[in-house]
Design a protein around this motif. Structure first.
Motif, PDB file in Angstrom:
ATOM      1  N   UNK A   1      -3.315   2.607  -1.923  1.00 41.44           N
ATOM      2  CA  UNK A   1      -2.913   1.851  -3.109  1.00 41.44           C
ATOM      3  C   UNK A   1      -3.288   0.368  -2.964  1.00 41.44           C
ATOM      4  N   UNK A   2      -3.158  -0.139  -1.759  1.00 40.30           N
ATOM      5  CA  UNK A   2      -3.520  -1.532  -1.495  1.00 40.30           C
ATOM      6  C   UNK A   2      -5.006  -1.775  -1.754  1.00 40.30           C
ATOM      7  N   UNK A   3      -5.860  -0.914  -1.243  1.00 42.21           N
ATOM      8  CA  UNK A   3      -7.306  -1.073  -1.444  1.00 42.21           C
ATOM      9  C   UNK A   3      -7.695  -0.860  -2.903  1.00 42.21           C
ATOM     10  N   UNK A   4      -7.016   0.066  -3.576  1.00 47.08           N
ATOM     11  CA  UNK A   4      -7.312   0.309  -4.987  1.00 47.08           C
ATOM     12  C   UNK A   4      -6.945  -0.914  -5.833  1.00 47.08           C
ATOM     13  N   UNK A   5      -5.833  -1.568  -5.483  1.00 49.16           N
ATOM     14  CA  UNK A   5      -5.434  -2.775  -6.210  1.00 49.16           C
ATOM     15  C   UNK A   5      -6.460  -3.891  -6.030  1.00 49.16           C
ATOM     16  N   UNK A   6      -6.969  -4.033  -4.820  1.00 50.41           N
ATOM     17  CA  UNK A   6      -8.003  -5.047  -4.576  1.00 50.41           C
ATOM     18  C   UNK A   6      -9.280  -4.737  -5.353  1.00 50.41           C
ATOM     19  N   UNK A   7      -9.632  -3.448  -5.417  1.00 50.06           N
ATOM     20  CA  UNK A   7     -10.828  -3.056  -6.141  1.00 50.06           C
ATOM     21  C   UNK A   7     -10.699  -3.377  -7.631  1.00 50.06           C
TER      22      UNK A   7
ATOM     23  N   UNK B   1       0.886   2.980   6.737  1.00 48.25           N
ATOM     24  CA  UNK B   1      -0.430   3.633   6.645  1.00 48.25           C
ATOM     25  C   UNK B   1      -0.577   4.340   5.300  1.00 48.25           C
ATOM     26  N   UNK B   2       0.496   4.941   4.816  1.00 45.99           N
ATOM     27  CA  UNK B   2       0.430   5.643   3.531  1.00 45.99           C
ATOM     28  C   UNK B   2       0.240   4.683   2.359  1.00 45.99           C
ATOM     29  N   UNK B   3       0.570   3.409   2.543  1.00 46.64           N
ATOM     30  CA  UNK B   3       0.437   2.442   1.451  1.00 46.64           C
ATOM     31  C   UNK B   3      -0.949   1.817   1.375  1.00 46.64           C
ATOM     32  N   UNK B   4      -1.808   2.127   2.337  1.00 49.86           N
ATOM     33  CA  UNK B   4      -3.131   1.494   2.367  1.00 49.86           C
ATOM     34  C   UNK B   4      -4.005   1.889   1.180  1.00 49.86           C
TER      35      UNK B   4
ATOM     36  N   UNK C   1      -1.439   0.403  14.421  1.00 53.03           N
ATOM     37  CA  UNK C   1      -2.515  -0.581  14.292  1.00 53.03           C
ATOM     38  C   UNK C   1      -3.879   0.088  14.390  1.00 53.03           C
ATOM     39  N   UNK C   2      -4.033   1.048  15.291  1.00 52.77           N
ATOM     40  CA  UNK C   2      -5.313   1.759  15.406  1.00 52.77           C
ATOM     41  C   UNK C   2      -5.588   2.588  14.160  1.00 52.77           C
ATOM     42  N   UNK C   3      -4.558   3.195  13.602  1.00 50.22           N
ATOM     43  CA  UNK C   3      -4.742   3.966  12.374  1.00 50.22           C
ATOM     44  C   UNK C   3      -5.148   3.058  11.212  1.00 50.22           C
ATOM     45  N   UNK C   4      -4.543   1.858  11.151  1.00 52.78           N
ATOM     46  CA  UNK C   4      -4.886   0.916  10.081  1.00 52.78           C
ATOM     47  C   UNK C   4      -6.334   0.464  10.220  1.00 52.78           C
ATOM     48  N   UNK C   5      -6.804   0.247  11.453  1.00 56.50           N
ATOM     49  CA  UNK C   5      -8.189  -0.175  11.665  1.00 56.50           C
ATOM     50  C   UNK C   5      -9.180   0.897  11.208  1.00 56.50           C
TER      51      UNK C   5
END
Length: 580
Positions: free
Chosen positions: A496-502, A491-494, A458-462
């Motif tokens: 790609x997740x942010x790129x999809x939102x962008x 954490x490794x999937x973040x 959770x801290x890494x995700x934040x």
């Protein structure tokens, strides 16, 4: 006495049948009169055809007169021996009584039934999808239209469902068809009303017993000015909605104080009403919070759908004033519900709610005391200042993109082996365990290690997802649900997740720019045509005025539709949050 009434009714019905037979035997009309009378009629009418028509008219009028007389006499006699209670559709008692009737054992005398399917309610069984035999709904039968006989505590009770005749000849036929209300009449022999009052009280008590501990959601249908639909559901856990730090507690404290301050408001002459406006990007938990708040405070929710077909200012006012006590009035997307129309010109079948109508319903002379109104909007700048001034919206709160507190809270909510209440989550249980079973020490140690690892994740995700990334709680929920079984790789999937939102935002921005360019060209074309027409009128010496349609088009252009992309601007590939 009941036998006497039945025999009297049978006798009167037999008399009516005799008149029906007289009318059907038209060939025997002439034989009922003497030859002298027939000759006088023929001499006056001129021929046999007209004389036969004359007799038909006389006998038809006589039949109608005597039949109405007999029916009226029968109803008068019946009223001497029966007591009754009438409940009209639109009152909560109508639904309570309908449910009570459907639970009564059906007698053999009931020849017409109304059937519906009902899914069984079992809050303890959360297995909605069973891999075994397909679950089927329960068939419920109730007496249909007409008069029927039921038994309650050994007493005979007559139940009558009356549906008014629908008019289809006038211009407002569609609206009148919905505004005509049905009614239920319960009656019994005698002069004592105690049995009927007991039935009504029993129906209300059973309804409240079913709703105990649940949240009731009220809604309405097109052209209705009353709450015609209601459903109950298990309350949503208040801790399950994660907002910005302190925001949930602030709102809860405010509304709790309001609910305890009726005397304070009255002593100071202040209208006892409270309004809240929740604004922010879509998917930030506005509606979810309201439903959870209602469940936490044991309140109902009345959904005021301002965009419903055939809705107008008068119906809105009646709807708000007839809301059940202890309810939250919810107006979702209030910015999209307002329409422009010329005064006094309602469009049949269209939504005709105006800003003036909403303002008068919220704090007019007839506004309901003790009301709690929540309005939600994605575009606060589209709302008129008069709508969001204090007195109508006492508190305006921004539900923004997820911050660090929300990101951490949602991560722990979806990934921890225990829920916020301390119980094992369903997917962490073994086949033979239940949430109340004690876990052996080895399993407890394993879960403690697992939860410690989740808190590190959770801290890494934040650190990877911040408020500047403009991620809503709805998008976070979808992301965490997708990876809830794989916290080590989430954490490794973040990236790609942010790129999809962008990419989604860029697509929205591109679409909006194209629409603006297209609208700009159309507007320029209309302006050129309008200018040309004005010049031609000026050259001809005619007077030029700004028409009402032109004003409407200018207003429509000023209040251009806003999309989700209005909450950010792109500046050389970077995203900047716009706080409204």
């Amino acid at each position: 006495m009941d036998t006497l009434v039945n025999k009297t009714g049978t006798l009167l019905n037999s008399a009516a049948d005799v008149f029906d037979q007289v009318v059907s035997a038209a060939s025997q009309f002439e034989s009922t009169l003497s030859p002298a009378a027939m000759s006088v009629v023929r001499g006056f009418m001129g021929n046999d055809v007209l004389s036969a028509g004359f007799f038909l008219m006389i006998m038809g009028s006589s039949y109608t007169f005597f039949k109405d007389l007999i029916v009226g006499y029968y109803q008068e006699v019946q009223s001497w021996f029966y007591v009754s209670i009438v409940v009209q559709e639109g009152d909560q008692l109508y639904n309570w009584l309908s449910d009570w009737i459907s639970e009564r054992p059906l007698t053999n005398s009931i020849r017409h039934l109304a059937a519906k399917t009902v899914w069984p309610e079992n809050d303890e069984d959360l297995d909605y999808f069973d891999d075994g035999e397909e679950e089927r709904p329960k068939l419920v039968y109730a007496p249909g239209s007409g008069t029927h006989v039921l038994y309650h505590m050994g007493y005979k009770v007559s139940v009558s469902r009356d549906t008014p005749e629908q008019e289809t000849s006038n211009e407002d036929s569609e609206q009148n068809r919905f505004m005509k209300k049905q009614s239920i009449t319960i009656s019994t022999v005698g002069w004592d009303m105690s049995l009927l009052k007991m039935i009504v009280q029993d129906a209300m008590d059973k309804s409240y017993k079913k709703k105990a501990g649940k949240t009731t959601i009220y809604s309405t249908q097109p052209f209705d000015s009353y709450w015609s639909n209601s459903e109950t559901r298990a309350p949503r856990a208040f801790h399950s909605v994660i907002l910005a730090k302190g925001l949930k507690e602030e709102l809860l404290s405010d509304i709790t104080m309001f609910r305890k301050s009726a005397r304070w408001y009255q002593d100071r002459g202040i209208p006892y009403r409270r309004g809240y406006l929740l604004h922010g990007p879509p998917g930030t938990g506005k509606t979810s919070f309201i439903v959870a708040l209602a469940g936490h405070l044991r309140m109902n929710v009345c959904i005021v759908n301002l965009g419903i077909s055939g809705f107008n200012d008068k119906q809105l006012n009646q709807l708000l004033n007839s809301a059940p006590r202890n309810s939250i009035l919810l107006m979702e997307d209030v910015d999209a519900a307002l329409v422009k129309r010329k005064a006094g010109k309602d469009q049949e079948g269209e939504n005709n709610v105006t800003l003036s109508g909403i303002l008068n319903s919220l704090d007019g002379i007839t506004a309901q005391e003790g009301s709690v109104v929540f309005m939600t909007t994605n575009h606060i700048r589209k709302l008129a200042p008069a709508l969001i001034r204090p007195g109508r919206c006492d508190r305006k709160l921004l539900f923004d993109y997820a911050d660090e507190h929300q990101i951490r809270g949602m991560c722990l909510k979806f990934l921890l082996s225990r829920s916020a209440s301390g119980q094992l989550t369903k997917d962490r249980l073994t086949k033979d365990e239940t949430p109340s079973d004690e876990v052996d020490p080895e399993e407890q140690a394993r879960m403690d290690i697992y939860d410690a690892r989740v808190r590190e994740v959770a801290e890494q995700i934040c650190q990877k997802i911040t408020h500047k990334d403009a991620v809503t709680t709805a998008q976070l929920q979808a992301f965490f649900m997708l990876h809830r079984e794989s916290p080590d790789t989430i954490v490794d999937a973040i990236p790609d997740f942010l790129e999809e939102l962008k990419q989604e935002r860029e697509a929205l921005s591109t679409k909006k720019r194209q629409r603006r360019q297209r609208d700009g060209k159309m507007k320029a074309k209309k302006e050129a045509e309008r200018k040309k027409e004005k010049e031609a009128k000026i050259a001809a010496g005619e007077e030029v005025e700004t028409t009402e349609d032109e004003d409407d088009e200018e207003e429509a252009a000023a209040s251009e539709y806003c999309s989700d992309s209005d909450y950010y601007e792109e500046d050389e590939g970077d995203t900047t949050i716009l706080h409204l």
